[in-house]
Design an enzyme around this catalytic site. Sequence first.
Site, mmCIF file in Angstrom:
data_model
loop_
_atom_site.group_PDB
_atom_site.id
_atom_site.type_symbol
_atom_site.label_atom_id
_atom_site.label_comp_id
_atom_site.label_asym_id
_atom_site.label_seq_id
_atom_site.Cartn_x
_atom_site.Cartn_y
_atom_site.Cartn_z
ATOM 1 N N ASP A 177 38.049 32.426 86.285
ATOM 2 C CA ASP A 177 39.494 32.286 86.453
ATOM 3 C C ASP A 177 40.219 33.197 85.473
ATOM 4 O OD1 ASP A 177 39.731 31.066 83.957
ATOM 5 O OD2 ASP A 177 39.831 29.044 84.772
ATOM 6 N N ALA A 178 41.535 33.142 85.499
ATOM 7 C CA ALA A 178 42.333 34.088 84.729
ATOM 8 C C ALA A 178 42.269 33.856 83.217
ATOM 9 C CB ALA A 178 43.792 34.079 85.211
#
Lengths: 134, 134, 134, 134
Positions: free
Chosen positions: D16-17
Amino acid sequence: MSRFSIPVRVYWEDTDAQGVVYYANYFRFMERARSEWLRARGVEQATLAAEQGLVFSVVDTGLRFHRPARHDDLLDVSAVLADARGARFRFVQDIRRGGPEGELLCTGHCDAACIDATTFKPRRLPRGLFGEPE
Amino acid sequence: MSRFSIPVRVYWEDTDAQGVVYYANYFRFMERARSEWLRARGVEQATLAAEQGLVFSVVDTGLRFHRPARHDDLLDVSAVLADARGARFRFVQDIRRGGPEGELLCTGHCDAACIDATTFKPRRLPRGLFGEPE
Amino acid sequence: MSRFSIPVRVYWEDTDAQGVVYYANYFRFMERARSEWLRARGVEQATLAAEQGLVFSVVDTGLRFHRPARHDDLLDVSAVLADARGARFRFVQDIRRGGPEGELLCTGHCDAACIDATTFKPRRLPRGLFGEPE
Amino acid sequence: MSRFSIPVRVYWEDTDAQGVVYYANYFRFMERARSEWLRARGVEQATLAAEQGLVFSVVDTGLRFHRPARHDDLLDVSAVLADARGARFRFVQDIRRGGPEGELLCTGHCDAACIDATTFKPRRLPRGLFGEPE
């Protein structure tokens, strides 16, 4: 142009309540094949990002579905570089059941670009990155 | 301690070939509820990361499954802050079908920590971040 | 042909380590919009499956990416029926940031077929199912 | 009790980011390990469902996170049967980086039940299914 491919096992996570692989998940399989294609050519995405600030970004992708894959199927997912010039490159890919000569399930493509990890602007592919003649 | 919750619709992407929601996806629903809980308190995760270099990271999580959710169900997913001290905080969460008073499907918890976005080391929660009395 | 659309919030689950939404996840968003389009027309997929043994299956899909979406973005995802005949129908779809008039991020299509839930063979769309004139 | 494990490569889809593996995705990895554990014992989930109407369903699961996994990491995901009686069984699992002796990233458990595929009611595990002495 030889066919590079990887085996992909279908797990519960990949399927949906229609009893088959959820359509968006084939794109995940395709990306795994492209990542392994890069690894096989010695291209380390982490190193490329850290040392040259380059990442790859999908510009256009598509898939045609012929037959569904199911839970526990052993798939064969290909990634073949069809074109590379400037900042852009294209993979043609297919997904088969039971090995490289198996039943054809999907065919697709992925156009990607080499971009700057920070500005997201296109950057020319480093010379010889994909092992092509210079 | 009032029960904060959000509605979550079940789409094909969430289900698996057993015809129910895939077990790992309930954790995605729980994270959406926690993110909306933060937003409701005015905590902007992007701002917190950009200005203070802080992000939240899950330390321990668990779920008990009572009944399965199915395609097209409208779920109600709660996030209730049960504890917060130092760098750590705990949410207790449940998932119901058909609204806040609906049939109970799962109960769980999520222990998270406030950490430095770069070093991943624990950092004390900013004072008053969660709206608690100072 | 009015533009039907739904809001979609971007959560951590949707992003990847490049800091943007993972490319395959836009296809999940598109399917949510199509499902809500069906619901808005009173088409219950569960009922259709249970009573008529019909399900919808994606035959061909594609997306062109213009700009990336990021964590916490509020997207607007459209689903517009562009064609429907026999067992087949086509949606054109786009994804915007910040509302129906917002910045264009992606444009795509989805060709689907009405199929028998058991045999997976094409079945003519029930008359008037999509509210078209008869 | 020997440690059964499988290698799992981390792809973009898993991250994920925050730059690490999204927390819910470790549960996907754990399920892959359990599925391969079953396959290694000759238990075909499809056959079990088709011939005996039995499926496995997660009842309770949890994970403690020690260190994050990152893009391109090669993980080792274990599945060890810790208990099995009546309709219930428990796996203890851990995730390591770089092989079976690698750095410990997560530890968890999964309690599952053998249930009827149609009624979802508990059904006693077939005798000797998991290769235990009778």
